[in-house]
Design a protein around this motif. Structure first.
Motif, PDB file in Angstrom:
ATOM      1  N   PRO A 169      -8.949  -5.091   3.465  1.00  0.00           N
ATOM      2  CA  PRO A 169      -7.716  -5.241   4.238  1.00  0.00           C
ATOM      3  C   PRO A 169      -7.947  -5.042   5.735  1.00  0.00           C
ATOM      4  CG  PRO A 169      -7.710  -3.187   3.022  1.00  0.00           C
ATOM      5  CD  PRO A 169      -8.921  -3.944   2.582  1.00  0.00           C
ATOM      6  N   ALA A 170      -7.227  -5.801   6.544  1.00  0.00           N
ATOM      7  CA  ALA A 170      -7.288  -5.649   7.992  1.00  0.00           C
ATOM      8  C   ALA A 170      -6.364  -4.518   8.421  1.00  0.00           C
ATOM      9  CB  ALA A 170      -6.853  -6.951   8.665  1.00  0.00           C
ATOM     10  N   LYS A 171      -6.598  -3.979   9.588  1.00  0.00           N
ATOM     11  CA  LYS A 171      -5.780  -2.881  10.105  1.00  0.00           C
ATOM     12  C   LYS A 171      -4.372  -3.345  10.455  1.00  0.00           C
ATOM     13  CE  LYS A 171      -5.553   1.413  11.763  1.00  0.00           C
ATOM     14  NZ  LYS A 171      -4.154   1.664  11.606  1.00  0.00           N
ATOM     15  N   PHE A 226     -10.545   3.833  -0.395  1.00  0.00           N
ATOM     16  CA  PHE A 226      -9.182   3.942   0.114  1.00  0.00           C
ATOM     17  C   PHE A 226      -8.359   4.857  -0.786  1.00  0.00           C
ATOM     18  CE2 PHE A 226     -10.576   0.341   2.428  1.00  0.00           C
ATOM     19  CZ  PHE A 226      -9.734   0.178   3.511  1.00  0.00           C
ATOM     20  N   THR A 227      -7.374   5.535  -0.201  1.00  0.00           N
ATOM     21  CA  THR A 227      -6.459   6.380  -0.970  1.00  0.00           C
ATOM     22  C   THR A 227      -5.021   5.975  -0.655  1.00  0.00           C
ATOM     23  OG1 THR A 227      -6.431   8.060   0.763  1.00  0.00           O
ATOM     24  CG2 THR A 227      -8.007   8.383  -1.041  1.00  0.00           C
ATOM     25  N   CYS A 228      -4.118   6.415  -1.520  1.00  0.00           N
ATOM     26  CA  CYS A 228      -2.701   6.133  -1.360  1.00  0.00           C
ATOM     27  C   CYS A 228      -1.923   7.413  -1.655  1.00  0.00           C
ATOM     28  CB  CYS A 228      -2.292   5.027  -2.324  1.00  0.00           C
ATOM     29  SG  CYS A 228      -0.608   4.449  -2.131  1.00  0.00           S
ATOM     30  N   THR A 229      -0.983   7.753  -0.790  1.00  0.00           N
ATOM     31  CA  THR A 229      -0.132   8.910  -1.037  1.00  0.00           C
ATOM     32  C   THR A 229       1.290   8.429  -1.301  1.00  0.00           C
ATOM     33  OG1 THR A 229       0.454   9.242   1.279  1.00  0.00           O
ATOM     34  CG2 THR A 229      -1.499  10.408   0.475  1.00  0.00           C
ATOM     35  N   ALA A 230       1.963   9.122  -2.191  1.00  0.00           N
ATOM     36  CA  ALA A 230       3.375   8.867  -2.477  1.00  0.00           C
ATOM     37  C   ALA A 230       4.150  10.116  -2.080  1.00  0.00           C
ATOM     38  CB  ALA A 230       3.590   8.557  -3.953  1.00  0.00           C
ATOM     39  N   THR A 281      -1.245   4.258   2.876  1.00  0.00           N
ATOM     40  CA  THR A 281      -2.623   3.975   2.462  1.00  0.00           C
ATOM     41  C   THR A 281      -3.571   4.332   3.599  1.00  0.00           C
ATOM     42  OG1 THR A 281      -2.441   1.678   3.183  1.00  0.00           O
ATOM     43  CG2 THR A 281      -1.943   2.140   0.874  1.00  0.00           C
ATOM     44  N   PHE A 282      -4.693   4.922   3.231  1.00  0.00           N
ATOM     45  CA  PHE A 282      -5.694   5.397   4.186  1.00  0.00           C
ATOM     46  C   PHE A 282      -7.072   4.892   3.779  1.00  0.00           C
ATOM     47  CE2 PHE A 282      -2.310   8.530   3.939  1.00  0.00           C
ATOM     48  CZ  PHE A 282      -2.037   8.816   5.270  1.00  0.00           C
ATOM     49  N   ASP A 283      -7.944   4.660   4.777  1.00  0.00           N
ATOM     50  CA  ASP A 283      -9.326   4.319   4.454  1.00  0.00           C
ATOM     51  C   ASP A 283     -10.125   5.598   4.247  1.00  0.00           C
ATOM     52  OD1 ASP A 283      -9.948   5.320   6.984  1.00  0.00           O
ATOM     53  OD2 ASP A 283     -10.658   3.402   7.777  1.00  0.00           O
ATOM     54  N   VAL A 326      -7.967   6.948   8.256  1.00  0.00           N
ATOM     55  CA  VAL A 326      -7.173   6.107   9.153  1.00  0.00           C
ATOM     56  C   VAL A 326      -6.034   5.476   8.353  1.00  0.00           C
ATOM     57  CG1 VAL A 326      -7.197   4.073  10.652  1.00  0.00           C
ATOM     58  CG2 VAL A 326      -9.150   5.643  10.625  1.00  0.00           C
ATOM     59  N   LEU A 327      -4.804   5.629   8.845  1.00  0.00           N
ATOM     60  CA  LEU A 327      -3.622   5.067   8.187  1.00  0.00           C
ATOM     61  C   LEU A 327      -3.630   3.549   8.329  1.00  0.00           C
ATOM     62  CD1 LEU A 327      -0.845   5.482   6.798  1.00  0.00           C
ATOM     63  CD2 LEU A 327       0.119   5.639   9.105  1.00  0.00           C
TER      64      LEU A 327
END
Length: 115
Positions: A7-9, A51-55, A91-93, A97-98
């Motif tokens: 994914p692009a920033k 990558f991670t994802c927070t809810a 989502t973060f790398d 970085v968000l």
């Protein structure tokens, strides 16, 4: 073999929620845990290793953090479906970085981050 997309920033604010299946088909199986897919505009999953994802709730309480697999999928095992409240996804790398922030309405089992 084609190189996997990352994914692009750039954040275009796209996402899509399907509340029911298109057409006259009735679903026979339901996702039991909230699932996030991260795909390109052509529908191809991004290569999201690291990558991670927070809810979180709208009020800011973090509910869970999960890792994306290599194929653009993150499954929140602690969040059942359909969701009972509006969620904020971030989502973060691998460097923290968000990349994306999305609002997910209540009552869904899956959400696609597009782009």
């Amino acid at each position: 073999m084609a190189k996997a997309l990352r994914p692009a920033k750039l954040d275009t604010g796209q996402g899509k929620v399907l509340r029911r299946m298109p057409g006259t088909l009735k679903p026979t199986q339901r996702l039991s845990r909230f699932t996030v897919l991260w795909v390109s505009t052509s529908g191809v999953p991004f290569q999201t290793a690291g990558f991670t994802c927070t809810a979180s709730t709208v009020g800011g309480t973090r509910l869970a953090t999960v890792r994306f697999d290599n194929y653009g999928t993150a499954v929140f095992r602690s969040i059942g479906t359909p969701t009972t409240r509006t969620l904020i996804l971030r989502t973060f790398d691998q460097d923290g970085v968000l990349f994306r922030t999305r609002t997910v309405p209540s009552g869904v089992a899956a959400f696609a981050i597009i782009g």
